[in-house]
Write a protein that holds these residues in place. Structure first.
Motif, PDB file in Angstrom:
ATOM      1  N   LYS A   1       0.841  -1.210   0.000  1.00  0.00           N
ATOM      2  CA  LYS A   1       0.000   0.000   0.000  1.00  0.00           C
ATOM      3  C   LYS A   1       0.875   1.259   0.000  1.00  0.00           C
ATOM      4  CE  LYS A   1      -3.971  -1.925   2.435  1.00  0.00           C
ATOM      5  NZ  LYS A   1      -4.686  -1.931   3.725  1.00  0.00           N
ATOM      6  N   GLU A   2       1.917   1.246   0.820  1.00  0.00           N
ATOM      7  CA  GLU A   2       2.834   2.387   0.870  1.00  0.00           C
ATOM      8  C   GLU A   2       3.521   2.588  -0.479  1.00  0.00           C
ATOM      9  OE1 GLU A   2       5.632   2.036   4.087  1.00  0.00           O
ATOM     10  OE2 GLU A   2       4.032   1.714   5.545  1.00  0.00           O
ATOM     11  N   LEU A   3       3.920   1.493  -1.091  1.00  0.00           N
ATOM     12  CA  LEU A   3       4.585   1.560  -2.393  1.00  0.00           C
ATOM     13  C   LEU A   3       3.659   2.167  -3.441  1.00  0.00           C
ATOM     14  CD1 LEU A   3       7.205   0.753  -3.874  1.00  0.00           C
ATOM     15  CD2 LEU A   3       6.128  -1.424  -4.368  1.00  0.00           C
ATOM     16  N   GLN A   4       2.391   1.809  -3.374  1.00  0.00           N
ATOM     17  CA  GLN A   4       1.414   2.343  -4.324  1.00  0.00           C
ATOM     18  C   GLN A   4       1.251   3.855  -4.174  1.00  0.00           C
ATOM     19  OE1 GLN A   4       1.504  -0.136  -6.457  1.00  0.00           O
ATOM     20  NE2 GLN A   4      -0.659   0.073  -6.866  1.00  0.00           N
ATOM     21  N   THR A   5       1.441   4.375  -2.980  1.00  0.00           N
ATOM     22  CA  THR A   5       1.310   5.820  -2.776  1.00  0.00           C
ATOM     23  C   THR A   5       2.516   6.578  -3.310  1.00  0.00           C
ATOM     24  OG1 THR A   5       2.253   5.763  -0.556  1.00  0.00           O
ATOM     25  CG2 THR A   5      -0.141   5.527  -0.729  1.00  0.00           C
ATOM     26  N   PHE A   6       3.612   5.856  -3.519  1.00  0.00           N
ATOM     27  CA  PHE A   6       4.820   6.486  -4.058  1.00  0.00           C
ATOM     28  C   PHE A   6       5.072   6.030  -5.484  1.00  0.00           C
ATOM     29  CE2 PHE A   6       5.593   6.315   0.568  1.00  0.00           C
ATOM     30  CZ  PHE A   6       5.652   7.672   0.802  1.00  0.00           C
ATOM     31  N   LYS A   7       4.053   6.067  -6.301  1.00  0.00           N
ATOM     32  CA  LYS A   7       4.170   5.614  -7.690  1.00  0.00           C
ATOM     33  C   LYS A   7       5.208   6.411  -8.464  1.00  0.00           C
ATOM     34  CE  LYS A   7      -0.444   3.749  -8.046  1.00  0.00           C
ATOM     35  NZ  LYS A   7      -1.775   3.854  -8.620  1.00  0.00           N
ATOM     36  N   ALA A   8       5.551   7.580  -7.967  1.00  0.00           N
ATOM     37  CA  ALA A   8       6.542   8.402  -8.652  1.00  0.00           C
ATOM     38  C   ALA A   8       7.922   7.748  -8.647  1.00  0.00           C
ATOM     39  CB  ALA A   8       6.615   9.778  -7.994  1.00  0.00           C
ATOM     40  N   LEU A   9       8.095   6.721  -7.797  1.00  0.00           N
ATOM     41  CA  LEU A   9       9.379   6.018  -7.773  1.00  0.00           C
ATOM     42  C   LEU A   9       9.735   5.501  -9.161  1.00  0.00           C
ATOM     43  CD1 LEU A   9       9.092   3.851  -4.543  1.00  0.00           C
ATOM     44  CD2 LEU A   9      10.707   5.700  -4.956  1.00  0.00           C
ATOM     45  N   ASP A  10       8.756   4.963  -9.816  1.00  0.00           N
ATOM     46  CA  ASP A  10       9.002   4.382 -11.129  1.00  0.00           C
ATOM     47  C   ASP A  10       7.653   4.043 -11.751  1.00  0.00           C
ATOM     48  OD1 ASP A  10       9.776   2.320 -13.198  1.00  0.00           O
ATOM     49  OD2 ASP A  10      11.735   2.844 -12.381  1.00  0.00           O
ATOM     50  N   SER A  11       7.575   4.171 -13.049  1.00  0.00           N
ATOM     51  CA  SER A  11       6.304   3.871 -13.710  1.00  0.00           C
ATOM     52  C   SER A  11       5.948   2.388 -13.613  1.00  0.00           C
ATOM     53  CB  SER A  11       6.354   4.301 -15.174  1.00  0.00           C
ATOM     54  OG  SER A  11       7.373   3.582 -15.845  1.00  0.00           O
ATOM     55  N   CYS A  12       6.936   1.534 -13.417  1.00  0.00           N
ATOM     56  CA  CYS A  12       6.637   0.102 -13.333  1.00  0.00           C
ATOM     57  C   CYS A  12       5.840  -0.237 -12.087  1.00  0.00           C
ATOM     58  CB  CYS A  12       7.911  -0.724 -13.391  1.00  0.00           C
ATOM     59  SG  CYS A  12       8.877  -0.683 -11.884  1.00  0.00           S
ATOM     60  N   VAL A  13       5.923   0.586 -11.056  1.00  0.00           N
ATOM     61  CA  VAL A  13       5.178   0.325  -9.820  1.00  0.00           C
ATOM     62  C   VAL A  13       3.683   0.268 -10.112  1.00  0.00           C
ATOM     63  CG1 VAL A  13       4.624   1.244  -7.531  1.00  0.00           C
ATOM     64  CG2 VAL A  13       6.983   1.280  -8.346  1.00  0.00           C
ATOM     65  N   GLU A  14       3.232   1.086 -11.062  1.00  0.00           N
ATOM     66  CA  GLU A  14       1.815   1.089 -11.434  1.00  0.00           C
ATOM     67  C   GLU A  14       1.387  -0.230 -12.070  1.00  0.00           C
ATOM     68  OE1 GLU A  14       1.170   4.442 -13.951  1.00  0.00           O
ATOM     69  OE2 GLU A  14       1.356   5.871 -12.300  1.00  0.00           O
ATOM     70  N   THR A  15       2.331  -0.935 -12.678  1.00  0.00           N
ATOM     71  CA  THR A  15       1.993  -2.172 -13.385  1.00  0.00           C
ATOM     72  C   THR A  15       2.121  -3.423 -12.524  1.00  0.00           C
ATOM     73  OG1 THR A  15       4.245  -2.504 -14.215  1.00  0.00           O
ATOM     74  CG2 THR A  15       2.755  -1.139 -15.554  1.00  0.00           C
ATOM     75  N   LEU A  16       2.589  -3.278 -11.297  1.00  0.00           N
ATOM     76  CA  LEU A  16       2.745  -4.449 -10.423  1.00  0.00           C
ATOM     77  C   LEU A  16       1.402  -5.137 -10.211  1.00  0.00           C
ATOM     78  CD1 LEU A  16       5.067  -3.075  -7.603  1.00  0.00           C
ATOM     79  CD2 LEU A  16       5.634  -4.898  -9.207  1.00  0.00           C
ATOM     80  N   PRO A  17       1.421  -6.458 -10.088  1.00  0.00           N
ATOM     81  CA  PRO A  17       0.168  -7.158  -9.745  1.00  0.00           C
ATOM     82  C   PRO A  17      -0.318  -6.698  -8.375  1.00  0.00           C
ATOM     83  CG  PRO A  17       1.918  -8.721 -10.324  1.00  0.00           C
ATOM     84  CD  PRO A  17       2.542  -7.365 -10.242  1.00  0.00           C
ATOM     85  N   ARG A  18      -1.640  -6.622  -8.214  1.00  0.00           N
ATOM     86  CA  ARG A  18      -2.204  -6.258  -6.903  1.00  0.00           C
ATOM     87  C   ARG A  18      -1.718  -7.244  -5.861  1.00  0.00           C
ATOM     88  NH1 ARG A  18      -7.971  -3.748  -6.223  1.00  0.00           N
ATOM     89  NH2 ARG A  18      -7.431  -4.350  -4.131  1.00  0.00           N
ATOM     90  N   LEU A  19      -1.496  -6.752  -4.692  1.00  0.00           N
ATOM     91  CA  LEU A  19      -0.973  -7.626  -3.644  1.00  0.00           C
ATOM     92  C   LEU A  19      -1.787  -7.469  -2.370  1.00  0.00           C
ATOM     93  CD1 LEU A  19       1.225  -9.713  -3.224  1.00  0.00           C
ATOM     94  CD2 LEU A  19       2.699  -7.912  -2.348  1.00  0.00           C
ATOM     95  N   TYR A  20      -2.972  -8.066  -2.383  1.00  0.00           N
ATOM     96  CA  TYR A  20      -3.783  -8.173  -1.175  1.00  0.00           C
ATOM     97  C   TYR A  20      -3.653  -9.630  -0.734  1.00  0.00           C
ATOM     98  CZ  TYR A  20      -7.741  -8.917   1.844  1.00  0.00           C
ATOM     99  OH  TYR A  20      -8.526  -9.280   2.912  1.00  0.00           O
ATOM    100  N   LEU A  21      -3.224  -9.848   0.495  1.00  0.00           N
ATOM    101  CA  LEU A  21      -2.957 -11.209   0.961  1.00  0.00           C
ATOM    102  C   LEU A  21      -3.944 -11.618   2.040  1.00  0.00           C
ATOM    103  CD1 LEU A  21       0.931 -11.040   1.256  1.00  0.00           C
ATOM    104  CD2 LEU A  21      -0.444 -11.763  -0.686  1.00  0.00           C
ATOM    105  N   ASP A  22      -4.540 -12.773   1.846  1.00  0.00           N
ATOM    106  CA  ASP A  22      -5.389 -13.394   2.854  1.00  0.00           C
ATOM    107  C   ASP A  22      -4.838 -14.801   3.036  1.00  0.00           C
ATOM    108  OD1 ASP A  22      -7.279 -14.636   4.415  1.00  0.00           O
ATOM    109  OD2 ASP A  22      -8.949 -14.294   3.041  1.00  0.00           O
ATOM    110  N   ILE A  23      -4.159 -15.034   4.145  1.00  0.00           N
ATOM    111  CA  ILE A  23      -3.495 -16.323   4.323  1.00  0.00           C
ATOM    112  C   ILE A  23      -4.468 -17.471   4.549  1.00  0.00           C
ATOM    113  CG2 ILE A  23      -1.362 -15.300   5.154  1.00  0.00           C
ATOM    114  CD1 ILE A  23      -2.283 -16.296   7.988  1.00  0.00           C
ATOM    115  N   HIS A  24      -5.760 -17.168   4.647  1.00  0.00           N
ATOM    116  CA  HIS A  24      -6.761 -18.221   4.791  1.00  0.00           C
ATOM    117  C   HIS A  24      -7.326 -18.634   3.432  1.00  0.00           C
ATOM    118  CE1 HIS A  24      -6.730 -16.031   8.679  1.00  0.00           C
ATOM    119  NE2 HIS A  24      -6.551 -17.268   9.097  1.00  0.00           N
TER     120      HIS A  24
END
Length: 133
Positions: free
Chosen positions: A44-67
Motif C-alpha cells: 500500500k505504501e509503495l502504491q502511494t509512491f508511484k513516482a518512484l518508477d512507472s513500473c510500480v503502477e503495473t505491479l500485480p495487486r498484492l492483497y494477501l489473505d493467508i486463509h
C-alpha cells in the motif's frame, strides 16, 4: 529484614512471570499472519509512491489473505513479476513475499488451514468499512 525482602521479591517474581509469558516464541500461524500484514502494508505504501518508477503502477495487486489457498499463487506471481528489479522497494517487497511463500509451503505447511480458494477475492477484496475516529 525478611518481610521487606519478601515484599521486594514478590513484585519481581510477578514481573518476571509476565515477561516470560510475553517472550513465548511466535507460532507458525502468528508469523505468517504478521508477515502477510507487513507485506500488504508495504505494498500500500509503495502504491502511494508511484513516482518512484512507472513500473510500480503495473505491479500485480498484492492483497494477501493467508486463509485463502489462492494466496500461494498470488505470492508466486508477484515474486516472478519480471519488471521493477531496479526499484529497491519492489525488490525488498519481493524478498518478503518469497519468504512468506517459503514459510507457508515448508515450515508451516501442516499448521495452516485454508478456509477458501476464491482467487477473485484476492483481486477484488471486500474490505471492512473504516470506522470514523
Amino acid at each position: 529484614k525478611v518481610p521487606i525482602m519478601k515484599m521486594l521479591l514478590s513484585p519481581i517474581a510477578l514481573l518476571s512471570a509476565a515477561l516470560l509469558a510475553n517472550a513465548a516464541p511466535p507460532t507458525c500461524y502468528s508469523r505468517v499472519l504478521s508477515l502477510s500484514k507487513e507485506i500488504t502494508e508495504s505494498f500500500k505504501e509503495l502504491q502511494t509512491f508511484k513516482a518512484l518508477d512507472s513500473c510500480v503502477e503495473t505491479l500485480p495487486r498484492l492483497y494477501l489473505d493467508i486463509h485463502n489457498y489462492c494466496v500461494l499463487a498470488k505470492l508466486r506471481d508477484f515474486v516472478a513479476y519480471p519488471r521493477c528489479e531496479r526499484v529497491l522497494e519492489v525488490s525488498e517487497l519481493k524478498e518478503k513475499a518469497r519468504s512468506l511463500y517459503t514459510i507457508m509451503i515448508s515450515y508451516c505447511r501442516r499448521d495452516l488451514v485454508f478456509l477458501t480458494d476464491d482467487c477473485s477475492a484476492l483481486e477484488n477484496p471486500i474490505l471492512p468499512p473504516i470506522e470514523p475516529s
